[in-house]
Design an enzyme around this catalytic site. Structure first.
Site, mmCIF file in Angstrom:
data_model
loop_
_atom_site.group_PDB
_atom_site.id
_atom_site.type_symbol
_atom_site.label_atom_id
_atom_site.label_comp_id
_atom_site.label_asym_id
_atom_site.label_seq_id
_atom_site.Cartn_x
_atom_site.Cartn_y
_atom_site.Cartn_z
ATOM 1 C CB VAL A 81 -26.616 12.311 -50.692
ATOM 2 C CG1 VAL A 81 -27.204 11.335 -50.508
ATOM 3 C CG2 VAL A 81 -25.447 12.852 -50.166
ATOM 4 C CB CYS A 82 -23.433 9.737 -51.886
ATOM 5 S SG CYS A 82 -22.532 8.925 -51.621
ATOM 6 C CB ALA A 83 -22.387 7.218 -55.342
ATOM 7 C CE1 TYR A 116 -18.081 9.037 -49.909
ATOM 8 C CE2 TYR A 116 -16.031 8.342 -51.696
ATOM 9 C CZ TYR A 116 -16.255 9.027 -50.122
ATOM 10 O OH TYR A 116 -15.197 7.901 -49.329
ATOM 11 C CB SER A 132 -25.363 16.657 -50.205
ATOM 12 O OG SER A 132 -24.536 17.216 -49.355
#
Length: 263
Positions: A179-181, A201, A228
């Site tokens: 998720v994210c980075a 992200y 995500s």
């Protein structure tokens, strides 16, 4: 000769003239009957003991079968690697939600210095369960789920152990998620997103790392890979991982309990 002498009943003896003929034969027969009855009684006792042992063995077998069938299923094993600078909301959403589903979650530090105390992106300190170098090969993981955050994602990408785990899982089509980075910083450089839809992200540098565009949606599932966007999508991300491991019904159950508007 005609006198009768009174004696106690237990000591009276019968006059020889009154003893029935063949008394010795009767005594021998009586002894045979007595011995036979005793032998039969012992045999019956032995049979009863064997029968009791058999019943006990049968009950033991039933108990063993019952114990085996009643044994609880082993929980799903989930590895959540973190490092200094990892995102705390994402880490907590992943681990908490999966524990609620029934998984055994191991939070493992990937700090280069071998420490298990991790300072997260906003200063929260988490004491990891272990170091990733010590547990990566210790069990068959059902899922590896990677939080984002910077510089946490970069620190995770520097872990040779984590890279080896993820590469092996991809080759075996075993589930992993980020998720994210982390989709852009951890998964993409290893070639684990090649030819796959993914998201991350929505910062320009991360999106460019994914090829200049991300797949639509807060959570993207492509085969055994789940990605995500960030802290605000972490609960939906975690619930998707629950669905991957336990099914849609479990996802709905947890979403209701946690008051998550999960559509």
């Amino acid at each position: 000769h005609g006198l009768a002498i009174d004696t106690p009943p237990q000591t009276q003896t019968m006059p020889r003239a009154c003893t029935p003929q063949g008394s010795s034969s009767l005594s021998a027969a009586f002894r045979l009957l007595l011995v036979g009855a005793t032998t039969a009684g012992r045999a019956a006792h032995g049979l009863a003991a064997v029968s009791q042992q058999q019943r006990g063995a049968s009950r033991s077998a039933v108990r063993l079968r019952s114990t085996a069938s009643d044994a609880p299923a082993q929980p799903k094993q989930v590895l959540v690697p973190i490092a200094d600078g990892s995102e705390e909301i994402e880490t907590t959403c992943i681990s908490d939600t999966l524990v609620r589903a029934g998984a055994a979650v191991t939070i493992a530090s990937a700090n280069a210095d071998g420490s298990t105390t991790v300072t997260m992106a906003r200063g929260v300190r988490i004491l990891a369960d272990a170091h990733v170098d010590d547990v990566a090969a210790s069990r068959d993981w059902d899922l590896v789920a990677i939080p984002g955050g910077m510089p946490g994602a970069a620190n995770l990408a520097a872990s040779a152990t984590l890279a080896e785990v993820l590469t092996a899982r991809n080759a075996a089509a075993q589930p992993f998620a980020a998720v994210c980075a982390s989709p852009a910083v951890v998964l993409k450089p290893l070639g684990l997103l090649d030819g796959r839809d993914a998201t991350c992200y929505p910062a320009p540098g991360f999106v460019e790392a994914l090829g200049g565009a991300t797949a639509p949606g807060d959570v993207v599932v492509d085969g055994h890979v789940v990605t995500s966007r960030g802290p605000g999508t972490s609960l939906k991300f975690a619930l998707t991982l629950v669905e991957q491991l336990y099914g849609a019904d479990k996802r709905r159950e947890l979403a209701t309990q946690m008051l998550v508007a999960d559509e």
